[in-house]
Design an enzyme around this catalytic site. Structure first.
Site, PDB file in Angstrom:
ATOM      1  N   THR A  16     -42.755  10.112  27.441  1.00 13.81           N
ATOM      2  CA  THR A  16     -42.842  10.574  26.047  1.00 13.81           C
ATOM      3  C   THR A  16     -42.283   9.550  25.061  1.00 13.81           C
ATOM      4  OG1 THR A  16     -40.707  11.725  26.258  1.00 13.81           O
ATOM      5  CG2 THR A  16     -42.711  13.016  26.680  1.00 13.81           C
ATOM      6  N   HIS A  19     -38.379   2.511  30.330  1.00 12.39           N
ATOM      7  CA  HIS A  19     -36.962   2.661  30.635  1.00 12.39           C
ATOM      8  C   HIS A  19     -36.803   3.266  32.020  1.00 12.39           C
ATOM      9  CE1 HIS A  19     -38.465   6.210  28.491  1.00 12.39           C
ATOM     10  NE2 HIS A  19     -37.610   6.939  29.199  1.00 12.39           N
TER      11      HIS A  19
END
Length: 286
Positions: free
Chosen positions: A253, A258
């Protein structure tokens, strides 16, 4: 693990006066608050700065091996990176960033007069020592033919609110930095799954992990190991779940890739069996 650079401590120089970078920073009144000399060698700068009323301690893995546990306003790191291998350099950058207070500053002095990179026989000690040229992606505040001094601040402090660099930096809130290297930074998740839930983020804004270079990917996983160590020391979890969401179908999202490192605790779910397979609940148990 075999130490490939065991004689780096032999490059420490015995002096009777303050080092050149220390004199420059002292004159500029940049050595303030609680101070750490990281990689202080035999500790002469620490001794002389104490005599000048500076609240300072030193750390050196060979001469003063007790590792600091507090945070510091100012950290000095003079001529350390030039005598370390790349993986050792990354460890120093991560340690300094972790020991620095959120609004503190660190100063890295590096040599600019190195003509031969690699291992060589030390003229005095007759042992093999390493040296290399260093360029850092931080603000340069002094440079001559022999020396350059970089000023470092936390990436999350310097770039607070800069959503163009990363959606993780948007807003006025400063993310608490865990550790940082030249290409990667880490901080606690804003909406943690468990206590200590952290993120590792490359500084280059790329949405898909597989679009990172191999060097960037490697830097991320070096940081995963460091962050795991920090979280283990602070929270003492019984396990970890580590994962990456790539693209919307996998639940991504935030469009800056990451890595999640999530501490796990006994009893945090009724049945942990299957672990990360639980991303598709009916496939978890087998």
């Amino acid at each position: 693990m075999i130490n490939q650079n065991p004689h780096s401590h032999l490059t420490a120089i015995e002096r009777t006066s303050l080092s050149y970078p220390a004199r420059i920073l002292l004159n500029e009144k940049k050595i303030t608050g609680r101070v750490l000399d990281f990689g202080c060698g035999i500790g002469k700068d620490v001794q002389l700065l104490k005599h000048k009323g500076i609240n300072i301690v030193g750390h050196d893995p060979f001469y003063f091996p007790e590792f600091p546990i507090e945070k510091f306003d100012t950290i000095l790191c003079f001529y350390v990176l030039n005598v370390l291998l790349p993986e050792e350099q990354a460890a120093v950058l991560m340690n300094v960033s972790n020991l620095l207070k959120p609004n503190g500053k660190a100063y890295f002095a590096v040599r600019r007069d190195i003509q031969y990179e690699g291992f060589r026989i030390h003229k005095v000690h007759k042992k093999e020592t390493y040296q290399c040229v260093i360029k850092l992606p931080f603000k340069s505040i002094f440079k001559n033919e022999n020396c350059e001094i970089y000023e470092y601040e936390h990436y999350t402090t310097l770039n607070r609110g800069n959503k163009d660099l990363s959606p993780f930096l948007s807003g006025e809130e400063t993310r608490e930095l865990l550790v940082e290297t030249a290409t990667v930074f880490s901080f606690y998740d804003k909406f943690p799954v468990s206590e200590g839930h952290a993120l590792i983020v490359p500084k280059r804004k790329v949405s898909n992990y597989f679009e990172l270079t191999l060097k960037e990917q490697t830097a991320c996983w070096i940081m995963v190991n460091k962050v795991k160590h920090i979280l283990q020391e602070k929270y003492n979890p019984e396990g970890f779940t580590i994962g990456i969401n790539v693209n919307e179908a996998a639940g991504q999202t935030v469009w800056h890739c990451h890595i999640h490192i999530i501490p796990r605790y006994n009893g945090d779910v009724p049945n942990p069996k299957g672990g990360i397979r639980g991303v598709i609940p009916n496939k978890k148990e087998y």
